[in-house]
Design an enzyme around this catalytic site. Structure first.
Site, PDB file in Angstrom:
ATOM      1  N   ILE A 273     114.696  54.044  82.826  1.00 54.74           N
ATOM      2  CA  ILE A 273     115.636  52.936  82.664  1.00 54.74           C
ATOM      3  C   ILE A 273     115.174  51.705  83.432  1.00 54.74           C
ATOM      4  CG2 ILE A 273     118.021  52.168  83.011  1.00 54.74           C
ATOM      5  CD1 ILE A 273     117.604  54.295  80.821  1.00 54.74           C
TER       6      ILE A 273
ATOM      7  N   THR B  25     119.508  60.412  89.814  1.00 56.93           N
ATOM      8  CA  THR B  25     120.608  61.110  90.487  1.00 56.93           C
ATOM      9  C   THR B  25     120.607  62.560  90.006  1.00 56.93           C
ATOM     10  OG1 THR B  25     122.068  60.186  88.780  1.00 56.93           O
ATOM     11  CG2 THR B  25     122.142  59.165  90.955  1.00 56.93           C
TER      12      THR B  25
ATOM     13  N   LYS C  80     131.017  56.158  81.581  1.00 57.04           N
ATOM     14  CA  LYS C  80     129.667  56.643  81.310  1.00 57.04           C
ATOM     15  C   LYS C  80     129.634  58.175  81.312  1.00 57.04           C
ATOM     16  CE  LYS C  80     125.292  57.556  81.313  1.00 57.04           C
ATOM     17  NZ  LYS C  80     124.132  56.992  80.708  1.00 57.04           N
TER      18      LYS C  80
ATOM     19  N   HIS D 202     134.873  66.361  56.087  1.00 58.71           N
ATOM     20  CA  HIS D 202     136.210  65.864  56.409  1.00 58.71           C
ATOM     21  C   HIS D 202     136.060  64.516  57.120  1.00 58.71           C
ATOM     22  CE1 HIS D 202     140.151  65.469  58.264  1.00 58.71           C
ATOM     23  NE2 HIS D 202     140.590  66.480  57.517  1.00 58.71           N
TER      24      HIS D 202
ATOM     25  N   ARG E 297     137.555  63.044  59.427  1.00 63.86           N
ATOM     26  CA  ARG E 297     137.826  62.946  60.868  1.00 63.86           C
ATOM     27  C   ARG E 297     137.156  64.055  61.664  1.00 63.86           C
ATOM     28  NH1 ARG E 297     142.105  61.368  58.069  1.00 63.86           N
ATOM     29  NH2 ARG E 297     143.044  63.451  57.948  1.00 63.86           N
TER      30      ARG E 297
ATOM     31  N   GLY F 212     119.441  69.373  77.247  1.00 63.70           N
ATOM     32  CA  GLY F 212     118.589  68.922  78.335  1.00 63.70           C
ATOM     33  C   GLY F 212     118.701  67.434  78.581  1.00 63.70           C
TER      34      GLY F 212
ATOM     35  N   CYS G 162     120.990  63.216  81.288  1.00 62.48           N
ATOM     36  CA  CYS G 162     122.349  62.732  81.038  1.00 62.48           C
ATOM     37  C   CYS G 162     123.286  63.880  80.661  1.00 62.48           C
ATOM     38  CB  CYS G 162     122.332  61.662  79.947  1.00 62.48           C
ATOM     39  SG  CYS G 162     121.535  60.124  80.440  1.00 62.48           S
TER      40      CYS G 162
ATOM     41  N   TYR H  94     113.122  67.604  75.964  1.00 59.52           N
ATOM     42  CA  TYR H  94     114.502  67.942  75.631  1.00 59.52           C
ATOM     43  C   TYR H  94     114.962  67.334  74.321  1.00 59.52           C
ATOM     44  CZ  TYR H  94     116.352  63.370  77.097  1.00 59.52           C
ATOM     45  OH  TYR H  94     116.633  62.029  77.197  1.00 59.52           O
TER      46      TYR H  94
END
Length: 428
Positions: free
Chosen positions: A13, A84, A204, A242, A244, A255, A258, A312
């Site tokens: 990032i 993190t 987030k 469907h 919805r 993986g 996040c 991942y």
């Protein structure tokens, strides 16, 4: 355009963020403890795989807008984008956040904007970051504009989504939210929404928790369907007709830094109030064993398995929290010989030997597809027929197109058909 930005952390990032601000004309310094990353950036090169990033970094380094260092410098805006990770007990490891925050203190000036982009547990800005500044002599209500603006991007589309996606900016104070939002409005074409820090932190985490829970539902459906003899993928396809309903697809596990991590940040803060999130994590963490147990239905231990894909997700080089890594370990512990092949992964990223395509399939009794790389969608079927001991494909990502009738193909639509098909290893 005279604003100087200091980005702490040049990972998946931080580096794209630094590059895009530099491309917009700002002076940007990227900071990282990884000397290799710093040296590569200063040569106009990159140390990670992301579509379009090498070209942008090369351009902005050549124009003098982006440089890298192992130490921060004075700036107008500081953006913290460090990892993190989680501890073994699934609690958040905030060491990098704390170290990054403390590292910029000697370079702060009154009126600086400090933004934490790293994904963090609820109340981290209020309870961890702000007190660091207070303890070191800065009034975060008057001297600095402290905010949290989490990244919300998809690997492979980071350079696009950093600009086009809505950004949520949570300020320690309303003024901090405003000034931090103004930073992003200089490059973001999507909406930039101002809110409180804790609201931004939670939003987030819930974005990724929603997806993790949804995938857990599909993975649980896969297990149920396996027991009942139901075609999982057909069920999902029909249910999603469907208007919805939007069931995600099952896989070998979840993986990345996040989805496989963020839900734990919520559980850590409210363990008794989050049983659904906790159970979703358990279900997704159970999938590597589910995969290995089905491999055992096809071939006995001692056989060779060609593992295709270690990252991942498809078309990236990130192996963080990848279920494929656990599956390789489990297969090895079960006595299988593993030929691991991934065209996006370098040997230094893994602790076991990597194979070429040809090396992986030679004498293998099963190709186990764990990542949906584009390279796997059309396999060299003649090579498979010539080099494998038994041409079998177990595709946990439903991405391989098999045309040859001599290749046995399994995915999550027909895993229940594996029972009783185990092939004994014949000594040479």
């Amino acid at each position: 355009m005279n604003m100087k930005i200091c980005v702490i952390g040049l990972g998946y990032i931080g580096l794209p963020t630094a590059a895009l601000f530099a491309k917009a004309g700002f002076e940007v310094l990227g900071v990282d403890v990884n000397r290799k990353a710093v040296d590569l950036v200063n040569k106009g090169e990159v140390h990670l795989e992301e579509v379009g990033l090498p070209e942008v970094v090369k351009e902005v380094v050549e124009t003098g807008k982006l440089s890298a260092s192992s130490m921060p410098e004075e700036a107008d805006v500081f953006i913290i984008a460090v990892p993190t990770p989680i501890h073994d007990d699934h609690t958040a490891n905030l060491d990098y956040i704390i170290e990054a925050t403390e590292s910029i203190v000697p370079y702060l000036r009154k009126g600086n904007v400090v933004i934490v982009e790293s994904t963090i547990p609820p109340r981290t800005i209020d309870d961890i970051v702000a007190p660091i500044f207070q303890r070191l002599g800065w009034d975060v209500n008057e001297d600095l504009y402290l905010a949290h603006c989490p990244e919300r991007v998809l690997p492979g589309r980071i350079l696009i989504e950093l600009i086009e996606n809505t950004r949520i900016v949570g300020g320690y104070t309303p003024e901090a939210a405003y000034y931090a939002a103004e930073v992003y409005r200089k490059i973001v074409t999507g909406e930039v929404i101002e809110t409180q820090a804790i609201t931004a932190e939670m939003s987030k985490l819930m974005e990724n928790t929603y997806r993790d829970v949804n995938i857990a539902l599909s993975n649980e459906l896969t297990k149920i369907s396996d027991k009942l003899g139901v075609n999982t993928l057909d069920v999902i396809k029909l249910a999603n007709r469907h208007p919805r309903v939007n069931l995600h697809l099952p896989g070998p596990g979840v993986g990345g830094h996040c989805l496989a991590v963020d839900p734990y940040f919520i559980v850590e803060k409210a363990p008794f109030e989050s049983p659904l999130i906790t159970n979703a994590r358990k279900i997704n963490n159970s999938m590597p064993n589910f995969v290995v147990n089905h491999v055992k239905k096809i071939v006995t231990n001692g056989a060779k398995i060609a593992v295709f894909g270690l990252t991942y997700k498809g078309n990236i080089d990130d192996v963080r929290e990848s279920p494929a890594m656990e599956i390789v370990q489990l297969l090895t512990e079960e006595g299988y010989h593993v030929g691991a092949y991934d065209p996006h992964v370098e040997q230094e990223q893994v602790t076991f030997p990597l194979s070429t395509y040809k090396e992986a399939i030679t004498n293998a009794e099963c190709i186990l597809v764990l990542t949906d790389h584009s390279e796997f969608k059309e396999l060299d079927e003649k090579s498979i027929e010539l080099n494998m001991k038994t041409p079998v494909v177990f595709d946990t990502k439903n991405c391989v197109k098999v045309n040859s009738g001599s290749i046995v193909y399994y995915n999550y639509n027909n895993v229940f058909e594996m029972e009783g098909l185990k092939r004994e290893v014949v000594p040479k």
